[in-house]
Design a protein around this motif. Structure first.
Motif, short mmCIF file in Angstrom:
data_model
loop_
_atom_site.label_atom_id
_atom_site.label_comp_id
_atom_site.label_asym_id
_atom_site.label_seq_id
_atom_site.Cartn_x
_atom_site.Cartn_y
_atom_site.Cartn_z
N TYR A 81 -8.55 -3.37 2.36
CA TYR A 81 -9.31 -2.20 2.82
C TYR A 81 -9.48 -2.22 4.34
N ASN A 82 -9.82 -3.37 4.88
CA ASN A 82 -10.00 -3.48 6.33
C ASN A 82 -8.70 -3.22 7.08
N TRP A 129 0.78 3.09 -3.12
CA TRP A 129 -0.43 3.84 -3.42
C TRP A 129 -0.26 5.29 -2.99
N LEU A 162 -6.55 -1.05 6.33
CA LEU A 162 -6.35 0.41 6.37
C LEU A 162 -7.26 1.08 7.39
N ARG A 163 -8.44 0.50 7.62
CA ARG A 163 -9.41 1.13 8.51
C ARG A 163 -9.55 0.39 9.84
N LEU A 198 -9.46 -7.74 -1.71
CA LEU A 198 -9.77 -6.31 -1.69
C LEU A 198 -10.32 -5.88 -0.34
N LEU A 199 -11.25 -6.67 0.19
CA LEU A 199 -11.83 -6.33 1.49
C LEU A 199 -10.78 -6.43 2.59
N GLN A 240 0.81 -1.23 0.00
CA GLN A 240 0.00 0.00 0.00
C GLN A 240 0.84 1.27 0.00
#
Length: 463
Positions: A340-341, A294, A343-344, A336-337, A291
């Protein structure tokens, strides 16, 4: 080409300035005082020194990449720091080589949970499983590693913990059942190329994995030595000495961490800036691996602003992701999930920067969302600074990553790629004496077909 034993000139001055920046960066996350002097006063003084050192580091990086280099800075003749670079380069090779060799031979590798999860994810891939379904605690235990390496979430039995769980709390959570289906520890949270890079050595011992991850460093070292020309002893020595910077590509590779592949690809995307297709392929592979790539995209845009050729770059990144990453996302739809998870996720603060004040209980700190917003605003501000000033654009590009110093989790590896990217940028942007504005203007005239020719997009200085 034989080395310059007494290097001089602007390129040598910039590398000499980076030598000083290395020292500042080392002090920016080093608890050298608090480890020797007990008491909270010494700890607070150590943190203040760290913050000042990081500010100096950022300033030195910006100056080392400023175009043109200020005259007063040239007068400091920092190139004198490189006069013994051939000797220092040999010493660095011997010292770093011996340190890595000893750690590999004795299996004394500093393995973190991201490293372990990449290995377990690679093993899952090798056996036809889903790397994003691997749980962290069983993974660590399968590698005979302590659960204390795990990244705990603020949930279940740890939901009421204010700062960071103690070892006893982490072990208690690791031995407790799931609470309402909540995850207590982080699963694999890296893009799919990260575990894929470890597949060839998934079943091997840790020393073999370290030798595998050192391969991209060997490639990068060869490229850096070639690009540096007669200053190869200084450039190669600095790259090797980054082994002593926690979280750097060399440091991670020496410990078998597959993230080293992503960081080397990120550096190669910068080295090959004037070859847009090759640069874009390297960047695309880095994006599919980690990441951090990104968040470097704003910096990459700044680096390419003068050269352009956006069509090749966008198509190159897109095609690389389509070929190398999309099939893995289709194969592992949870990826993907999971990313994403990660990161949050409700993690605990960790790393350098202001979060250390929270860890040391000098300050309770604002809510987590404030830290995230501060980091995002800092990236945006640095990007706008680079857009508004061609003199500082290159420095702003690499310092976009410095915004992670403000992050909730400002881990070493987020910031430790700045010295590497600065080194390769100095070589690419200012190599062979074409860093001055006069040469840049001559490039513009030549690229436009002469003084009376049609206007052309400004060319990057040759590296």
């Amino acid at each position: 080409m034989s080395p310059v034993w007494h290097p001089s000139g602007e390129l040598a001055d910039r590398i000499g300035l980076l030598v000083i920046a290395y020292g500042a960066f080392k002090f920016s996350n080093w608890m050298w005082l608090a480890a020797r002097v007990p008491g909270r006063s010494a700890l607070l003084a150590n943190l203040v020194i760290q913050y000042l050192a990081f500010g100096c580091f950022c300033l030195l990086v910006a100056l080392a990449l400023r175009r043109p280099m200020p005259q007063w800075l040239k007068g400091m003749r920092t190139h004198r720091l490189l006069w013994a670079s051939p000797v220092i380069g040999v010493i660095a090779m011997l010292v770093v080589g011996a340190g890595i060799g000893r750690a590999v031979a004795d299996n004394h590798l500093l393995i973190d949970d991201a490293n372990a999860m990449a290995v377990c994810g690679a093993r899952a891939i090798s056996t036809g499983g889903d790397p994003y379904q691997v749980d962290e605690i069983p993974c660590l235990l399968s590698l005979k590693l302590s659960p204390l390496l795990a990244t705990p979430y603020r949930s279940g039995p740890l939901a009421s913990v204010k700062v960071y769980p103690t070892p006893a709390q982490i072990l208690a959570a690791a031995n407790s059942p799931d609470h309402g289906g909540q995850r207590l520890f982080s699963p694999l949270g890296k893009p799919p190329l990260d575990p894929l890079a470890a597949v060839p050595v998934a079943g091997a011992a840790a020393p073999i994995r370290a030798l595998w991850t050192l391969l991209p460093i060997a490639v990068l070292l060869g490229v850096v030595l070639t690009v540096a020309g007669p200053l190869w002893p200084a450039a190669g020595g600095l790259l090797l000495l980054s082994y002593f910077l926690n979280g750097s590509a060399v440091n991670f590779a020496a410990n078998g961490n597959a993230e080293a592949f992503a960081y080397v690809l990120l550096a190669l995307s910068v080295i090959f800036l004037r070859r847009p297709w090759l640069s874009a392929i390297c960047l695309g592979l880095a994006i599919g691996s980690n990441q951090l790539a990104w968040f470097f995209l704003p910096g990459y845009v700044l680096l390419c602003w003068d050269d352009g050729r956006w069509r090749q770059r966008i198509l190159g990144v897109g095609a690389t992701l389509l070929v190398a990453v999309v099939p893995l996302v289709v194969r592992y739809p949870d990826s993907l999930l999971a990313v994403y998870n990660s990161l949050r996720a409700h993690t605990f603060p960790l790393g350098s920067g202001p979060s250390e004040l929270v860890l040391a209980r000098f300050w309770s700190g604002p809510p987590r969302i404030v830290w995230l917003l501060a980091t995002g605003l800092a990236i945006a501000a640095i990007f706008l600074w680079g857009m508004s000033s061609s003199k500082w654009r290159v420095g702003a590009a690499v310092l976009t990553l410095a915004a992670f110093w403000l992050s909730w989790r400002s881990l070493d590896e987020y910031l430790a790629q700045i010295p590497l990217l600065t080194l390769v940028l100095i070589l690419v942007m200012f190599g062979h004496g074409r860093a001055d504005s006069g040469q840049l203007n001559r490039d513009m005239v030549e690229d436009s077909g002469g003084p009376g020719g049609p206007p052309a997009r400004r060319a990057l200085p040759a590296g």
